[in-house]
Design an enzyme around this catalytic site. Sequence first.
Site, short mmCIF file in Angstrom:
data_model
loop_
_atom_site.label_atom_id
_atom_site.label_comp_id
_atom_site.label_asym_id
_atom_site.label_seq_id
_atom_site.Cartn_x
_atom_site.Cartn_y
_atom_site.Cartn_z
N GLU A 111 0.87 -1.18 0.00
CA GLU A 111 0.00 0.00 0.00
C GLU A 111 0.90 1.22 0.00
OE1 GLU A 111 -3.16 -0.16 2.91
OE2 GLU A 111 -3.97 -1.98 2.05
N HIS A 225 -9.20 9.75 2.80
CA HIS A 225 -8.76 8.63 1.96
C HIS A 225 -8.94 9.05 0.50
CE1 HIS A 225 -8.36 4.68 0.18
NE2 HIS A 225 -8.01 4.18 1.35
N ARG A 266 -1.23 9.23 1.64
CA ARG A 266 -2.64 9.54 1.37
C ARG A 266 -2.93 11.03 1.24
NH1 ARG A 266 -5.65 5.05 5.16
NH2 ARG A 266 -5.11 3.38 3.74
N HIS A 327 -11.76 9.84 6.41
CA HIS A 327 -11.53 8.41 6.65
C HIS A 327 -11.09 8.10 8.08
CE1 HIS A 327 -10.61 4.31 5.55
NE2 HIS A 327 -9.33 4.44 5.84
N ARG A 362 -1.69 9.13 8.73
CA ARG A 362 -1.49 7.71 9.03
C ARG A 362 -1.00 6.94 7.81
NH1 ARG A 362 -4.72 3.37 8.45
NH2 ARG A 362 -6.69 4.51 8.28
C1 SIN Z 1 -7.73 0.75 2.66
O1 SIN Z 1 -7.91 -0.45 2.45
O2 SIN Z 1 -7.37 1.54 1.80
C2 SIN Z 1 -7.97 1.27 4.04
C3 SIN Z 1 -7.01 0.73 4.98
C4 SIN Z 1 -6.56 1.81 5.91
O3 SIN Z 1 -7.34 2.73 6.20
O4 SIN Z 1 -5.39 1.80 6.30
#
Ligand code: SIN
Length: 434
Positions: A111, A225, A266, A327, A362
């Site tokens: 990610e 997000h 993010r 988010h 975060r």
């Molecule tokens: C996501 O799957 O993008 C959300 C996971 C998160 O908020 O870290």
Amino acid sequence: MKVYADVLIVGTGIAGLYSALHLKNSLKVVMLTKENVDDCNSYLAQGGIATARDKCDIDNYVQDTLKAGKYKNNEEAVRILAEESIDNINNLIKLGVEFDRIDGELQYTREAAHCKNRIVHCKDRTGKEVFNVLLKRVKEKKNIEIIEESCLIDIIEKNNTCFGGIAVKNNEVINIHSKITILACGGIGGLFKNSTNIKTLTGDGISIACKHKIDLKDINYIQFHPTSLYEKGGNRRFLISEAVRGEGGYLLNNRGMRFVDELLPRDVVSKAIFIEESKSNSEYVFLDITHKNSQYIVNRFPSIYEACINKGIDITKNRIPVTPAQHYLMGGITVDTYSRTSMNGLFACGEVSCTGVHGANRLASNSLQEALVFSRRASIVINDYVDDIELNKLESDEIYKYVNAAAVKQENVKIALNELIKVRGDLKNELVNC
Ligand code: SIN
């Protein structure tokens, strides 16, 4: 109505359930949940849980977390998170969580802003799978009682010591007298028009903290997000997991051009999308994963595939319209590395708390790991001294002044909103009008 407990836990998300599981069996534990037991953000978490891959990865994991958090993090808490992460994943596996594997080994996904693949997952419904296992284990324990549809309207406090909570169920007031109280009641997404969160999470823990002058930290650090599914109107925004970008998805503008490195933190990606939307006078951009094998997409992201197909979007063939949405709250009730708040007898874990792990932004998939690490640490310290505390069945008039429950619930939301507006006036139009 009166209830007596050693430990009261407010919230049945992963932080609440995991702390309950780590409390001694000799303790009577009462858990409250505002609506149904699964109405929590943990249940919605798609992407997975970040973890150090092995001991050699701890330093890199710490660095990624600090960098994403703009070095506003509490470094001690970040190191604890990284060092205890592997242990907690192993513990979840022992409890029965079946993370995705490849050739028998854990499969790690990528990610944004992680320097390597470091996220364990259960397809795209990690939160739900972990939640279900933890709930099953909690239900096996005779010492834990869950009371659903009970809204915490206040805590019982005297001289900066917490003696339990006051809740409302079916318009009846319940006083829960406890030696220790753990707030694990989630964030503030319900205060926003556009949020990926459960609507009932309206900052109740934050507002109670404001009222009782419990220390708060960084409540201006609110994460958007980058990729929630764009829909006109609508209720809660459906999340399109960051793992879709982690597995190769592109962000495209309305001319079909990429405009940002999809794996930047993010806040950076969300800002790039907002700029792109305003340049093109559009309310969304596109997320495109159609270049991947369709069988792979359906198998890796079954929940996202199904949710989108129900809205007429086949993600194996069509670009997905996405836009940022509120988010996560990085700040919250200030806690130390054992989740102790500034009030005696009161702990806070999960999104309602601020360990300082996340800093100003975060790192993806760090929320569930933070909930696990610090709720377990809370229980370890509680187990150590709870037997020495005498239950205080406070009968003060304070408890009985909350007779009009509906008004008090509304009041909590208003306090939380006003606190937010004080520090983030720029978000005023994004907040719901209470
Ligand atoms: C996501 O799957 O993008 C959300 C996971 C998160 O908020 O870290």
